[in-house]
Motif scaffolding. Structure first.
Motif, PDB file in Angstrom:
ATOM      1  N   LEU A   1       0.817  -1.216   0.000  1.00 22.13           N
ATOM      2  CA  LEU A   1       0.000   0.000   0.000  1.00 22.13           C
ATOM      3  C   LEU A   1       0.851   1.266   0.000  1.00 22.13           C
ATOM      4  O   LEU A   1       0.302   2.369  -0.058  1.00 22.13           O
ATOM      5  CB  LEU A   1      -0.913   0.016   1.235  1.00 22.13           C
ATOM      6  CG  LEU A   1      -1.987  -1.062   1.317  1.00 22.13           C
ATOM      7  CD1 LEU A   1      -2.725  -0.977   2.636  1.00 22.13           C
ATOM      8  CD2 LEU A   1      -2.955  -0.931   0.159  1.00 22.13           C
ATOM      9  N   GLU A   2       2.175   1.100   0.107  1.00 17.60           N
ATOM     10  CA  GLU A   2       3.104   2.227   0.178  1.00 17.60           C
ATOM     11  C   GLU A   2       2.769   3.135   1.369  1.00 17.60           C
ATOM     12  O   GLU A   2       2.800   4.361   1.274  1.00 17.60           O
ATOM     13  CB  GLU A   2       3.081   3.030  -1.126  1.00 17.60           C
ATOM     14  CG  GLU A   2       3.553   2.222  -2.329  1.00 17.60           C
ATOM     15  CD  GLU A   2       3.579   3.039  -3.611  1.00 17.60           C
ATOM     16  OE1 GLU A   2       3.083   4.186  -3.592  1.00 17.60           O
ATOM     17  OE2 GLU A   2       4.106   2.538  -4.620  1.00 17.60           O
ATOM     18  N   MET A   3       2.474   2.488   2.504  1.00 17.72           N
ATOM     19  CA  MET A   3       2.197   3.215   3.736  1.00 17.72           C
ATOM     20  C   MET A   3       3.413   3.126   4.647  1.00 17.72           C
ATOM     21  O   MET A   3       4.220   2.192   4.540  1.00 17.72           O
ATOM     22  CB  MET A   3       0.959   2.647   4.433  1.00 17.72           C
ATOM     23  CG  MET A   3      -0.328   2.812   3.646  1.00 17.72           C
ATOM     24  SD  MET A   3      -1.797   2.415   4.632  1.00 17.72           S
ATOM     25  CE  MET A   3      -1.765   3.728   5.860  1.00 17.72           C
ATOM     26  N   PRO A   4       3.589   4.088   5.579  1.00 15.81           N
ATOM     27  CA  PRO A   4       4.728   4.041   6.498  1.00 15.81           C
ATOM     28  C   PRO A   4       4.750   2.738   7.297  1.00 15.81           C
ATOM     29  O   PRO A   4       3.697   2.217   7.681  1.00 15.81           O
ATOM     30  CB  PRO A   4       4.490   5.250   7.414  1.00 15.81           C
ATOM     31  CG  PRO A   4       3.610   6.161   6.634  1.00 15.81           C
ATOM     32  CD  PRO A   4       2.744   5.282   5.789  1.00 15.81           C
ATOM     33  N   HIS A   5       5.952   2.237   7.518  1.00 17.32           N
ATOM     34  CA  HIS A   5       6.082   0.973   8.262  1.00 17.32           C
ATOM     35  C   HIS A   5       5.740   1.160   9.732  1.00 17.32           C
ATOM     36  O   HIS A   5       6.202   2.097  10.379  1.00 17.32           O
ATOM     37  CB  HIS A   5       7.516   0.437   8.153  1.00 17.32           C
ATOM     38  CG  HIS A   5       7.778  -0.685   9.111  1.00 17.32           C
ATOM     39  ND1 HIS A   5       7.268  -1.956   8.933  1.00 17.32           N
ATOM     40  CD2 HIS A   5       8.478  -0.718  10.285  1.00 17.32           C
ATOM     41  CE1 HIS A   5       7.649  -2.721   9.937  1.00 17.32           C
ATOM     42  NE2 HIS A   5       8.385  -2.010  10.770  1.00 17.32           N
ATOM     43  N   ILE A   6       4.915   0.285  10.256  1.00 15.88           N
ATOM     44  CA  ILE A   6       4.678   0.150  11.699  1.00 15.88           C
ATOM     45  C   ILE A   6       4.597  -1.340  12.002  1.00 15.88           C
ATOM     46  O   ILE A   6       4.361  -2.159  11.109  1.00 15.88           O
ATOM     47  CB  ILE A   6       3.384   0.855  12.166  1.00 15.88           C
ATOM     48  CG1 ILE A   6       2.151   0.254  11.463  1.00 15.88           C
ATOM     49  CG2 ILE A   6       3.455   2.362  11.980  1.00 15.88           C
ATOM     50  CD1 ILE A   6       0.829   0.764  12.020  1.00 15.88           C
ATOM     51  N   ARG A   7       4.813  -1.685  13.254  1.00 22.01           N
ATOM     52  CA  ARG A   7       4.611  -3.065  13.680  1.00 22.01           C
ATOM     53  C   ARG A   7       3.114  -3.311  13.862  1.00 22.01           C
ATOM     54  O   ARG A   7       2.338  -2.372  14.028  1.00 22.01           O
ATOM     55  CB  ARG A   7       5.336  -3.328  14.997  1.00 22.01           C
ATOM     56  CG  ARG A   7       6.823  -3.031  14.971  1.00 22.01           C
ATOM     57  CD  ARG A   7       7.374  -2.970  16.378  1.00 22.01           C
ATOM     58  NE  ARG A   7       6.698  -1.951  17.159  1.00 22.01           N
ATOM     59  CZ  ARG A   7       6.894  -1.743  18.454  1.00 22.01           C
ATOM     60  NH1 ARG A   7       7.754  -2.482  19.119  1.00 22.01           N
ATOM     61  NH2 ARG A   7       6.243  -0.799  19.091  1.00 22.01           N
ATOM     62  N   PHE A   8       2.730  -4.570  13.860  1.00 19.85           N
ATOM     63  CA  PHE A   8       1.314  -4.861  14.083  1.00 19.85           C
ATOM     64  C   PHE A   8       0.869  -4.329  15.440  1.00 19.85           C
ATOM     65  O   PHE A   8      -0.231  -3.792  15.582  1.00 19.85           O
ATOM     66  CB  PHE A   8       1.061  -6.369  14.000  1.00 19.85           C
ATOM     67  CG  PHE A   8      -0.401  -6.727  14.121  1.00 19.85           C
ATOM     68  CD1 PHE A   8      -1.201  -6.765  12.998  1.00 19.85           C
ATOM     69  CD2 PHE A   8      -0.965  -7.004  15.355  1.00 19.85           C
ATOM     70  CE1 PHE A   8      -2.560  -7.079  13.101  1.00 19.85           C
ATOM     71  CE2 PHE A   8      -2.311  -7.317  15.465  1.00 19.85           C
ATOM     72  CZ  PHE A   8      -3.112  -7.359  14.339  1.00 19.85           C
ATOM     73  N   HIS A   9       1.728  -4.449  16.453  1.00 18.81           N
ATOM     74  CA  HIS A   9       1.367  -3.978  17.795  1.00 18.81           C
ATOM     75  C   HIS A   9       1.152  -2.465  17.820  1.00 18.81           C
ATOM     76  O   HIS A   9       0.466  -1.945  18.709  1.00 18.81           O
ATOM     77  CB  HIS A   9       2.455  -4.367  18.797  1.00 18.81           C
ATOM     78  CG  HIS A   9       2.079  -4.103  20.223  1.00 18.81           C
ATOM     79  ND1 HIS A   9       1.172  -4.878  20.917  1.00 18.81           N
ATOM     80  CD2 HIS A   9       2.472  -3.125  21.095  1.00 18.81           C
ATOM     81  CE1 HIS A   9       1.030  -4.410  22.141  1.00 18.81           C
ATOM     82  NE2 HIS A   9       1.805  -3.352  22.275  1.00 18.81           N
ATOM     83  N   ASP A  10       1.741  -1.750  16.836  1.00 21.89           N
ATOM     84  CA  ASP A  10       1.571  -0.299  16.794  1.00 21.89           C
ATOM     85  C   ASP A  10       0.150   0.105  16.418  1.00 21.89           C
ATOM     86  O   ASP A  10      -0.221   1.274  16.583  1.00 21.89           O
ATOM     87  CB  ASP A  10       2.570   0.325  15.817  1.00 21.89           C
ATOM     88  CG  ASP A  10       4.004   0.231  16.322  1.00 21.89           C
ATOM     89  OD1 ASP A  10       4.191   0.362  17.540  1.00 21.89           O
ATOM     90  OD2 ASP A  10       4.914   0.009  15.511  1.00 21.89           O
ATOM     91  N   LEU A  11      -0.664  -0.833  15.919  1.00 21.88           N
ATOM     92  CA  LEU A  11      -2.076  -0.529  15.730  1.00 21.88           C
ATOM     93  C   LEU A  11      -2.737  -0.243  17.076  1.00 21.88           C
ATOM     94  O   LEU A  11      -3.618   0.615  17.179  1.00 21.88           O
ATOM     95  CB  LEU A  11      -2.783  -1.700  15.034  1.00 21.88           C
ATOM     96  CG  LEU A  11      -2.440  -1.929  13.560  1.00 21.88           C
ATOM     97  CD1 LEU A  11      -3.126  -3.203  13.060  1.00 21.88           C
ATOM     98  CD2 LEU A  11      -2.857  -0.731  12.711  1.00 21.88           C
TER      99      LEU A  11
END
Length: 396
Positions: A329-339
């Motif tokens: 999706l070309e979105m900034p990287h975050i970890r799943f836990h960052d949701l």
């Protein structure tokens, strides 16, 4: 000197058996001061100079400090490997969560024992540990991984010091400096969460993003949520269990869930999120019917989020595929836990109440604060329909 060598005609070995050969033994003589004047202490016949020096240092401390407790001699002869393997089993099973316990064992096996495992516990020095940490860095390991190894050693060796196996904790005297390994990813803004949700409508990710990005559930809480704990009539669901840590690959039936990390909590299903729950339930009922018609087995674990055949999703697969989806999706990287962090940050911005955020993430929550947050989350949202928005069809 307090330690002096002496030649003997018939030296004995460590088992006390005569070797019938000449050799050198070492005697310890200590002169120390007491309230009653000077006294002497002596012990003869140490096989090696190192043994004599160790005994001399221990007895000098004991004689000048009456309250001193000597080292446990038998245990102090064990190697670092023998001690750590025993310590992690005894300490870990009683005091650590399964995931932390597995992490301790993995780090000990892969990052500690190959470098200092054969060193006698009593001879381990800060210099040896600094050398080990440098080798781990040279190997390409991250700051956080090497620091975690240091943390495990520090805790384990502090226990050894308290048990009187060693005099000092060498992990506390290292000179290696640990810095932060990069910046922790920023949580997603409301707009970024809207974009993510927009692209996940109609995909396997839809319910996962709703539960983690809007309610702030942890990964294993999402994967362990069962319909038994969802009350669509009263519009609530309970977070009282989670998927167990390290479900073996190929597992089709989950017989027992694990307890959650925080307090059990009851969360409301608002008018905004109710359609997602209803759509997910209808989808799974259809999948079950089709599986029966096609003669395929359906594993009815009653999970809200599951594979098309009802089997549980693998937690590590969800984490890995989440990162791939963000890149697609070309979105900034975050970890799943960052949701979960994104949910907390956006909740606070839209409600202005830290207490409310804590209630949502950790305890039972009243309906009105969460409704306020979700209404703000969906304000000015694009048209979320599968026919007008690109969807991510990445299989879990």
């Amino acid at each position: 000197m307090s330690v002096t060598p002496r030649q003997v005609k018939n030296k004995r070995n460590q088992d006390g058996v005569s070797t019938s050969r000449t050799g050198t033994v070492y005697d310890v003589f200590i002169r120390y001061k007491t309230d009653e004047g000077y006294k002497t202490y002596g012990k003869r016949g140490f096989l090696t100079k190192q043994e004599a020096l160790n005994h001399e240092a221990e007895m000098r401390t004991k004689l000048t400090r009456p309250g001193y407790q000597p080292l446990q001699t038998a245990e102090s002869k064990q190697t670092v490997k023998e001690y750590l393997e025993t310590w992690v089993e005894n300490h870990g099973k009683a005091n650590l969560r399964p995931s932390t316990f597995a992490g301790y064992k993995s780090h000990i096996k892969n990052h500690i024992l190959p470098y200092v495992g054969n060193v006698p516990l009593k001879q381990l020095t800060p210099a040896m540990l600094d050398n080990m940490f440098q080798k781990l860095f040279d190997k390409g390991l991250s700051q956080s991984t090497v620091r975690y190894a240091q943390r495990i050693l520090s805790v384990a060796l502090e226990a050894a010091r308290k048990y009187r196996y060693i005099e000092t904790n060498p992990a506390r005297d290292i000179i290696t400096k640990f810095g932060k390994n990069g910046k922790t990813p920023d949580p997603y803004t409301v707009e970024q969460m809207q974009r993510l949700m927009c692209n996940c409508i109609g995909t396997e990710w839809e319910m996962i993003i709703v539960l983690s990005g809007m309610y702030g559930l942890r990964r294993n809480e999402v994967l362990g949520l069962r319909w038994d704990n969802v009350d669509l009539k009263n519009k609530t669901f309970s977070v009282v269990e989670q998927l167990p840590y390290k479900v073996p690959p190929g597992t089709m039936i989950i017989t027992e869930m694990a307890p959650t990390k925080s307090n059990d909590r009851i969360l409301p299903i608002t008018e905004i999120t109710l359609p997602y729950f209803e759509r997910q339930l209808a989808l799974q009922q259809k999948q079950k019917e089709l599986a029966q018609l096609s003669g395929q087995e359906y594993y009815d674990n009653n999970l809200v989020v599951a594979k098309p055949n009802g089997a549980p999703l693998r937690a590590d697969r969800v984490t890995n595929n989440f990162g791939q989806m963000l890149r697609h999706l070309e979105m900034p990287h975050i970890r799943f836990h960052d949701l979960r962090h994104s949910a907390a940050t956006n909740m606070h911005q839209l409600t202005g109440d830290f207490y409310t955020v804590g209630e949502i993430l950790l305890q039972t929550l009243k309906l009105s604060p969460l409704s306020t947050w979700m209404c703000g989350w969906t304000e000015k949202r694009p048209c979320w329909t599968p026919t007008t928005m690109p969807c991510i069809r990445k299989k879990l």
